[in-house]
Design an enzyme around this catalytic site. Structure first.
Site, PDB file in Angstrom:
ATOM      1  CE  LYS A   1      56.031  78.863  23.599  1.00 48.19           C
ATOM      2  NZ  LYS A   1      55.937  79.301  25.000  1.00 48.19           N
TER       3      LYS A   1
ATOM      4  CE  LYS B   1      48.752  82.702  32.403  1.00 47.11           C
ATOM      5  NZ  LYS B   1      48.592  82.589  30.935  1.00 47.11           N
TER       6      LYS B   1
ATOM      7  CE  LYS C   1      54.462  75.331  27.574  1.00 48.82           C
ATOM      8  NZ  LYS C   1      54.906  76.453  28.385  1.00 48.82           N
ATOM      9  NE  ARG C   2      50.736  80.645  18.940  1.00 49.80           N
ATOM     10  CZ  ARG C   2      50.565  81.705  18.159  1.00 49.80           C
ATOM     11  NH1 ARG C   2      49.990  82.786  18.625  1.00 49.80           N
ATOM     12  NH2 ARG C   2      50.952  81.673  16.897  1.00 49.80           N
TER      13      ARG C   2
ATOM     14  CB  THR D   1      53.161  83.868  32.245  1.00 52.86           C
ATOM     15  OG1 THR D   1      52.618  83.749  30.922  1.00 52.86           O
ATOM     16  CG2 THR D   1      54.116  85.052  32.316  1.00 52.86           C
TER      17      THR D   1
ATOM     18  CG  HIS E   1      58.892  89.943  25.867  1.00 46.25           C
ATOM     19  ND1 HIS E   1      58.129  89.456  26.909  1.00 46.25           N
ATOM     20  CD2 HIS E   1      58.716  91.270  25.861  1.00 46.25           C
ATOM     21  CE1 HIS E   1      57.502  90.463  27.480  1.00 46.25           C
ATOM     22  NE2 HIS E   1      57.842  91.587  26.868  1.00 46.25           N
TER      23      HIS E   1
END
Ligand SMILES: *Cc1c(COP(=O)(O)O)cnc(C)c1O
Length: 814
Positions: A549, A655, A543-544, A651, A355
Site C-alpha cells: 500500500k 468512500k 488503510k491497513r 473500498t 481477495h
C-alpha cells in the site's frame, strides 16, 4: 415507519428505572444501553415478520460465510435505516441527553481487519435494503481487532474488550446450539446396506452457541440476521479437579474450547499459519452448515435434492473454504448420501470470492496440522483431490507439470484456494483488473480448465453509512440539488452535474468540506491533542499498513517536500496536512517500522518552526470504522498509491470519492474504474502500470540504484533515514533503507517499486497543489467525483452478484 415517539421515550425511561434503578441521572453508558434496547424493540416485530416470510415461502437464501464482519457502531445506523433518527435524537435531547455523547458510548464492533471485513458489513446492509433473503455467518470474537496506541512513536497493541458491557443488539440463541468436534480418530463401521460409515472417536467436543444481530434494511421492513458463533465447553470446568485444588487444570478444557472464539487474528493480507486459526475456521463453518441443514431437514427430511436450489454459500476469501469438505462429511456421514450425490449438492452450492494475489496471503495448511485437527475432513479432501487428479490426467495426460501445479495437496500442504475453485460453481475477483490478473496470470491453469466459473464483481460501499450517516451536511446538499432517492439509488447523484458552472453551488460545496475539516480538527484536538489547520489541504492515507500500500512512498515525499521548503525560500506550496491512520499486524516488523517512521517524521516536522503553517503530519491512533466515519468527510485528497497490480480493489478509495475527495493514485484495483467514471482530468494518476511492473518482474530488470542516482532529492531523503535526522530509532529505519536499496533476507531490493514511482508521485503531488490553489476548479472536480460515483454503491455490487451468481428473488415484507 410509524414510530411512536412517546412510546420510545417511555421505553428509555422505564429501562433506566428498572434496569439501573436510576432515571434521568443515569450515566451515559446506561442511557446508550437503554436507548439501544428501545430501538431493538422497534426492530423486533419486523425481524420476526422477515423470518416468517422467509421460512413460509421456502425461498432461496444467500449465506455469506466470512471470518470477519467489520460492522462498526449500530445505533445511528439502525436509527437511520429505520428512518427515525431525527425523532429519536429529539426525544433523547428533550430528556436532557446529548446524542453525540450517547452515541460515543457504543463500542465499535471491530470483528474484522480491514477491507474484506468491511465489505461483508456493506453487503449485509445492501442485501437487507434490497429485500434479499440473506444470512451472515461468522465468529463472535470475544476480542475484536486490537486497540492501537502510539507510545513513543511505536504501535502498542491492547486487547479490544468490546463486550465489557453487554451488547444490546445481540440475542443469544442457546436453543440453537450445536456441537463441533476436533481431533480424535476415525472409526469405520460396515452396515447392512453394504456401505462404510465413518465417525470420530475420542474427539474434543466444543459447543457452538449462536448470537443473532439484526441487519436493518433502509426504508423497508426487511430485517436480516447476522449469526455469530461463540465457542464453549459442553462440560464447563472440572469440579473434581477443582475440589482437589488443581485450579489450573480444572479449567483447562473450558479454556481450550473458549480459546476458539477468543480473539480475531490481526493479519490483513498475510499468513497466520496457526492451528488455532484453522480451528476457528472449521468451528464456524461446521456450526453454520449444521444450522442450515437442521432448518432444511425440518421441512424436507433426508431428501437433499432441493438443498442447492434453496442455498447459495458465498465464501469470503479462503478462510471458510473448509466448509466444502465439511458439507461433504455432513451429507455422507450424518445424512447418508453417496459420494456422487453429496458432490452434486456441494458443487451447486458454493461460490468463492478471491481477495488477493499476494503470495503470502494464499492460504495453505500443513497436512499434519490439518489431519490432526480434522482427521475425517482430511480424508475427504484427499478423496476430492484423488478424483480431481484422475480427471486431470485424462484431460492432460502428458502435462505432469500442470498436474503437479494444480494438485490440491502438494509438498505436504493443502491449498485452500485450489479446493475452493475446484468445488465452487463461481470464482470471482473484486475489481476488473484483479479479475483479469486472476484469469490471465495467477489462476491461468484454472481459468483454462473452468472458464465458465470465472467472473468479476467490482466491490462497492453502502451510501447509507458512508454518506447519509457519516456526512449529513453533504447528504442534505445532495438532496437539495440532486433530489431525493439517492439513498437507495445512487445514480440520482448524476443530477449534480447540472450545477457544474453554478458558482454559488460550488461555493456551498467548498463550505461543507471546510466545516467537515473543522469538525475533524476539533475531534483530533479533543482525542489526541493534535493541532490541524483546516485551511490546509487534508491529504489522507488511511488503510491497513502494508508494504504494497506504500505508505513509505508517501513518507519519502513528505521528507522530500520538507527539505525543499527548507532549501528554497521562494518555494511556497499551499499548506498541507498529511493525515495517516493504519494498524500493522502484530508480527509484521517492517510495517511497524513504517508506523514509527511516520511518527518520527511528524515529531521532526511539527516541531520545526521554519515549516510551521506549511506542512504538518498527523497519525490518527486506532484507525477503525468510527474514526473512518469522521475522516472521510474531511478529506481533500485520497491517497491510493499501491503498487499497480497488488491492490485487489480497495473500498476506501470509493468512500473518499463519495465524500468529494480527489484520488491521487496508481492505476490499480478499483482506482481504474474510478478514473473511468470521473475521467483523468478529475483525478491525479501517476506511476507504473500493472503490465509495466509485470514486464520488469519477468525481465528482473529493476535496479533501484539507477533511480537514486538520477534524483538528488530522493537520495537525500533516503540518506536521512539512516543519519539520525529522525531520531533514535535508527536500526528500524536502517532496515527500511536496506530493504529499498539492497534487499534483505534474500529478497530483491524494493519489492514494491517505491523508488521507481517516486519521481512520478512527486510530480503528481505538484499537480495536486496547483489544482487546489484554483478553488473553483477544485470544487468542480469535487462535484464531478460525487456526481459520478453511482457505480461504487454496494447496492450495484449486490445486484451483480444476484444476477450472475446468487439468483435470488426479492421478498417484500408487508
Ligand atoms: C474501508 C475501510 C478499510 C479498507 O480501506 P482500503 O483503503 O480499501 O484498504 C479498512 N478499514 C476500515 C476501518 C475501513 O472503513
Amino acid at each position: 415507519m410509524d414510530f411512536d415517539i412517546f412510546a420510545f421515550e417511555k421505553s428509555v425511561k422505564n429501562r433506566l428505572k428498572k434496569q439501573y434503578d436510576t432515571d434521568l441521572h443515569a450515566d451515559n453508558h446506561d442511557v446508550y444501553d437503554a436507548a439501544a434496547a428501545a430501538v431493538l424493540d422497534v426492530i423486533m416485530e419486523n425481524w420476526k415478520k422477515t423470518r416468517l416470510a422467509h421460512q413460509k415461502d421456502k425461498v432461496r437464501h444467500i449465506y455469506y460465510f466470512s471470518a470477519e464482519f467489520l460492522m462498526g457502531r449500530a445505533l445511528s445506523n439502525n436509527l437511520i435505516n429505520l428512518r427515525i433518527k431525527d425523532q429519536a435524537v429529539n426525544a433523547l435531547e428533550k430528556m436532557g441527553f446529548n446524542y453525540n455523547t450517547i452515541e460515543e458510548q457504543e463500542p465499535d464492533a471491530g470483528l474484522g481487519n480491514g477491507g474484506l471485513g468491511r465489505l461483508a458489513a456493506c453487503f449485509l446492509d445492501s442485501l437487507a435494503t434490497l429485500n434479499y433473503p440473506a444470512v451472515g455467518y461468522g465468529i463472535r470474537y470475544r476480542y475484536g481487532m486490537f486497540e492501537q496506541r502510539i507510545e513513543n512513536g511505536f504501535q502498542v497493541e491492547y486487547p479490544d474488550n468490546w463486550l465489557k458491557n453487554r451488547d444490546p443488539w445481540e440475542i443469544r440463541r442457546s436453543d440453537l446450539a450445536v456441537e463441533v468436534l476436533f481431533g480424535g480418530s476415525v472409526s469405520v463401521r460396515h452396515e447392512a446396506d453394504g456401505r462404510d460409515y465413518f465417525s470420530l472417536e475420542n474427539a474434543e467436543r466444543v459447543t457452538a452457541t449462536p448470537y443473532d444481530t439484526p441487519i436493518v434494511g433502509y426504508d423497508t421492513k426487511t430485517v436480516n440476521t447476522l449469526r455469530l458463533w461463540e465457542a464453549s465447553s459442553p462440560e464447563g470446568f472440572d469440579l473434581q479437579l477443582f475440589n482437589d485444588m488443581h485450579y489450573k487444570r480444572a479449567v483447562e478444557k473450558q479454556n481450550s474450547a473458549e480459546d476458539i472464539s477468543r480473539v480475531l487474528y490481526p493479519n490483513d493480507n498475510g499468513p497466520s499459519g496457526k492451528a488455532l486459526r484453522l480451528k476457528q475456521q472449521y468451528f464456524f463453518c461446521s456450526a453454520s452448515l449444521q444450522d442450515m441443514i437442521r432448518s432444511y431437514t425440518a421441512v424436507y427430511g433426508q431428501d437433499f435434492s432441493k438443498f442447492a436450489d434453496l442455498h447459495v454459500i458465498q465464501l469470503n476469501d479462503t478462510h471458510p473454504v473448509v466448509a466444502i469438505p465439511e458439507l461433504m462429511r455432513l451429507l455422507m456421514d450424518e445424512h447418508r448420501l453417496e459420494w456422487d450425490e453429496a458432490w452434486a449438492v456441494v458443487t451447486k452450492t458454493f461460490a468463492y470470492t478471491n481477495h488477493t494475489i499476494l503470495a503470502e496471503a494464499l492460504e495453505k495448511w500443513p497436512i499434519d496440522i490439518f489431519q490432526g485437527l480434522l482427521p475425517r475432513v482430511y480424508q475427504i479432501v484427499e478423496e476430492i483431490n484423488r478424483r480431481f487428479l484422475s480427471d486431470l490426467r485424462t484431460r492432460f495426460p502428458d502435462d505432469y507439470d500442470k498436474q503437479n501445479r494444480m494438485s490440491i495437496i502438494r509438498n505436504g500442504m493443502i491449498y485452500m484456494a485450489w479446493l475452493a475453485i475446484h468445488a465452487s460453481f463461481s470464482v470471482n475477483g473484486v475489481a476488473a483488473l484483479h479479475s483479469e490478473i486472476l484469469r490471465t496470470q495467477e489462476l491461468k491453469d484454472w481459468a483454462h480448465l473452468y472458464p465458465e466459473k470465472f467472473n468479476n464483481k467490482t466491490n462497492g460501499v453502502t451510501q447509507r453509512r458512508w454518506l447519509l450517516s457519516a456526512n449529513p451536511r453533504l447528504a442534505s446538499f445532495i438532496t437539495k440539488y440532486a433530489g431525493s432517492g439517492w439513498e437507495t439509488d445512487l445514480s440520482v447523484l448524476k443530477n449534480l452535474e447540472t450545477y457544474i458552472d453554478d458558482t454559488a453551488v460550488l461555493k456551498e460545496l467548498l463550505e461543507i468540506k471546510q466545516q467537515n475539516k473543522e469538525d475533524l480538527a476539533a475531534w483530533l484536538k479533543a482525542t489526541q491533542n493534535e493541532f490541524l489547520d483546516p485551511e490546509s489541504i487534508f491529504d489522507v492515507h488511511i488503510k491497513r499498513l502494508h508494504e504494497y500500500k506504500r505508505q513509505l512512498l508517501n513518507v519519502l515525499h513528505i521528507i522530500y517536500l520538507y527539505n525543499r521548503i527548507l532549501d528554497d525560500e521562494d518555494f511556497n506550496p499551499p499548506a498541507r496536512t498529511f493525515i495517516f491512520g493504519a494498524k500493522a499486524a502484530s508480527g509484521y516488523r517492517r510495517a511497524k517500522a513504517i508506523i514509527k517512521l511516520i511518527n518520527a517524521v511528524a515529531v521532526k516536522i511539527n516541531t520545526d518552526k521554519r515549516v510551521r503553517g506549511k506542512i504538518r503530519v498527523v497519525f490518527v491512533e486506532n484507525y477503525r470504522v468510527s474514526a473512518a466515519e469522521k475522516i472521510f468527510p474531511a478529506a481533500d485528497v485520497s491517497e491510493q498509491i499501491s503498487t499497480a497490480g497488488k491492490e485487489a480493489s480497495g473500498t476506501g478509495n470509493m468512500k473518499f470519492m463519495l465524500n468529494g475527495a480527489l484520488t491521487l493514485g496508481t492505476l490499480d484495483g478499483a482506482n481504474i474504474e474510478i478514473v473511468e467514471e470521473v475521467h483523468e482530468q478529475n483525478a491525479f494518476i501517476f506511476g507504473l502500470k500493472a503490465d509495466e511492473i509485470l514486464a520488469m518482474e519477468k525481465a528482473q530488470s529493476y535496479n533501484p540504484r539507477a533511480y537514486i542516482d538520477r534524483n538528488a532529492g530522493l537520495a537525500k531523503a533516503l540518506q536521512q533515514l539512516t543519519d539520525g535526522t529522525f531520531g533514535d530509532a535508527r536500526p528500524f529505519f536502517q532496515e527500511l533503507y536496506d530493504s529499498l536499496v539492497y534487499g534483505v533476507d534474500g529478497q530483491r531490493p524494493d519489492v514494491y517499486y517505491v523508488l521507481a514511482d517516486f519521481d512520478a508521485y512527486c510530480r503528481a503531488q505538484e499537480s495536486v497543489a496547483a489544482a487546489y490553489t484554483d478553488r473553483e476548479g477544485w470544487a468542480k472536480k469535487t462535484l464531478l467525483n460525487i456526481a459520478r460515483c453511482a457505480k461504487f454503491s454496494s447496492d450495484r455490487t449486490i445486484e451483480d452478484y444476484v444476477r450472475d451468481i446468487w439468483k435470488l428473488k426479492k421478498i417484500k415484507i408487508d
